[in-house]
Design an enzyme around this catalytic site. Structure first.
Site, mmCIF file in Angstrom:
data_model
loop_
_atom_site.group_PDB
_atom_site.id
_atom_site.type_symbol
_atom_site.label_atom_id
_atom_site.label_comp_id
_atom_site.label_asym_id
_atom_site.label_seq_id
_atom_site.Cartn_x
_atom_site.Cartn_y
_atom_site.Cartn_z
ATOM 1 C CG ASN A 11 56.274 -49.433 42.462
ATOM 2 O OD1 ASN A 11 57.001 -50.348 42.859
ATOM 3 N ND2 ASN A 11 56.728 -48.200 42.245
ATOM 4 C CE LYS A 13 56.425 -46.418 45.306
ATOM 5 N NZ LYS A 13 56.292 -45.000 45.609
ATOM 6 C CG HIS A 99 59.443 -45.099 40.653
ATOM 7 N ND1 HIS A 99 59.712 -44.290 41.724
ATOM 8 C CD2 HIS A 99 58.119 -45.349 40.684
ATOM 9 C CE1 HIS A 99 58.582 -44.077 42.397
ATOM 10 N NE2 HIS A 99 57.599 -44.711 41.778
ATOM 11 C CD GLU A 101 59.723 -43.987 45.376
ATOM 12 O OE1 GLU A 101 59.841 -45.224 45.282
ATOM 13 O OE2 GLU A 101 58.668 -43.427 45.716
ATOM 14 C CD GLU A 171 54.568 -43.233 39.103
ATOM 15 O OE1 GLU A 171 53.632 -43.723 39.712
ATOM 16 O OE2 GLU A 171 55.748 -43.490 39.336
ATOM 17 N N GLY A 177 53.261 -40.613 47.008
ATOM 18 C CA GLY A 177 53.349 -40.883 48.444
ATOM 19 C C GLY A 177 52.995 -39.706 49.321
ATOM 20 C CB SER A 217 48.463 -39.786 46.134
ATOM 21 O OG SER A 217 49.668 -39.528 46.814
#
Ligand code: PGA
Length: 276
Positions: A11, A13, A99, A101, A171, A177, A217
Site C-alpha cells: 500500500n 498510500k 483503510h 486512514e 490492521e 506506521g 509495521s
C-alpha cells in the site's frame, strides 16, 4: 499447504511520483522471480494505476494492481471520486476498502463500506476490507466488539463477497506506521476471531476460504514472526513496501511461510469462545 491464498499487498498510500512508481513496477518482478505461493499486489495512487499496470503487463512474474479506495456509486456528481469501473479501466483488479486512514479522514463507516464492497464486486474488483481497533479500543478491551461490528456490519449476508475473492486485512490502528507491531499471538488471536465473525456474516465454508492478512509495521525483519500464525494469510504493508527490495524480502518471507503451512482454521471455535 493451505487452500487459502497467501497475499503480499504493498500500500503505497500518497507516496511516489510517476517516474518512481513506474521504476518500482519495472524492478519488482525480477526481485521476486521464482517465488511461489504468494499473490503479490501493489496499490499506487489513482493517477498511477494505469502506468504501473502497463509497466507490469506481460511480465512472467504476476503482480496485480489495486486501487486504494473506490466510490460506492458507478457514476455521477461526486467531485474528486473514482468509481470501481474506472479502476478496472485503468488496469486494477483489486481494491482496498475501509483503510483506517479513510475511516479516520473521511468518516467511512460500515454502511458506506458495504455499498463500496458491493460496487467493487459488481465491477469484478477483488475487495480487500480493512478492519482493526484503535489503541483506546484495545485498552478498553473492546477489540472484539469493534472487529465484530466492522466485519459483520460490512459483510453480513454478502456471501457473494467470497466468490469475488474477498480478502480481509486485520490492521490494528495502533500498529500502522508506528513501528509497533502486534505480537504473533495478538495477530493470530484477532484474525481467528475475525474468521469466526466472517462465518456468521458469509457462512462457514466461504469464511474458511477467505484470506485474512495482517497489516501494521510489517518489515522484512519482523515478518517471519508476526506472520507465522496458522490463520494469518499474508501481509498488507505500508512503509516497508515503499522500497522494492524491502517489499520483495517480505514477499520471499511469505513464500517460505506459505510453503511450510498446513492450515487448520480455528474460526468458529475461537469466535464462540471469545464473544461470549
Ligand atoms: P505500515 O502501514 O506498514 O506503514 O504500518 C500499513 C497500512 O497502513 O496498510
Amino acid at each position: 499447504m493451505a487452500s487459502r491464498a497467501v497475499l503480499a499487498i504493498a500500500n503505497w498510500k500518497m507516496n511516489k511520483g510517476l517516474a518512481e512508481a513506474v521504476a518500482y513496477a519495472r524492478a519488482l518482478p525480477a526481485l521476486i522471480r521464482g517465488v511461489r505461493g504468494v499473490e503479490v499486489v501493489v496499490a499506487p495512487a489513482f493517477v498511477h494505476i494505469a502506468p504501473v499496470a502497463q509497466a507490469l503487463r506481460g511480465k512472467r512474474v504476476a503482480v496485480t494492481v489495486a486501487g486504494q479506495d473506490c466510490h460506492s456509486e458507478t457514476k455521477g456528481a461526486y467531485t474528486g471520486s473514482v468509481s470501481a469501473g474506472m479502476l478496472c479501466d485503468a488496469g486494477a483488479t483489486v481494491v482496498i476498502l475501509g483503510h483506517s486512514e479513510r475511516r479516520r479522514d473521511f468518516a467511512e463507516d460500515e454502511t458506506l463500506l458495504r455499498a463500496k464492497l458491493q460496487a467493487a464486486l459488481d465491477a469484478r474488483l477483488r475487495p480487500i476490507l480493512c478492519v482493526g481497533e484503535t489503541l483506546a479500543e484495545r485498552r478498553r478491551k473492546t477489540t472484539h466488539v469493534v472487529l465484530k461490528r466492522q466485519v459483520e456490519g460490512a459483510l453480513d449476508g454478502m456471501a457473494d463477497a467470497a466468490l469475488g475473492g474477498l480478502v480481509v486485512a486485520y490492521e490494528p490502528v495502533w500498529a500502522i506506521g508506528t513501528g509497533e507491531t502486534a505480537t504473533a499471538d495478538q495477530a493470530e488471536e484477532a484474525i481467528a476471531f475475525i474468521r469466526g465473525a466472517l462465518e456468521r456474516a458469509i457462512g462457514a465454508s466461504a469464511a474458511a476460504g477467505t484470506a485474512i492478512v495482517y497489516g501494521g509495521s510489517v518489515t522484512p525483519e519482523n515478518a517471519a514472526v508476526v506472520l507465522a500464525g496458522a490463520n494469518v494469510d499474508g501481509a498488507l504493508v505500508g512503509g516497508a513496501s515503499l522500497d522494492p527490495e524491502s517489499f520483495a524480502a517480505i514477499v520471499r518471507r511469505l513464500a517460505t511461510i506459505a510453503a511450510g503451512r498446513s492450515v487448520a482454521p480455528v474460526g468458529r471455535a475461537a469466535y464462540n469462545r471469545r464473544s461470549r
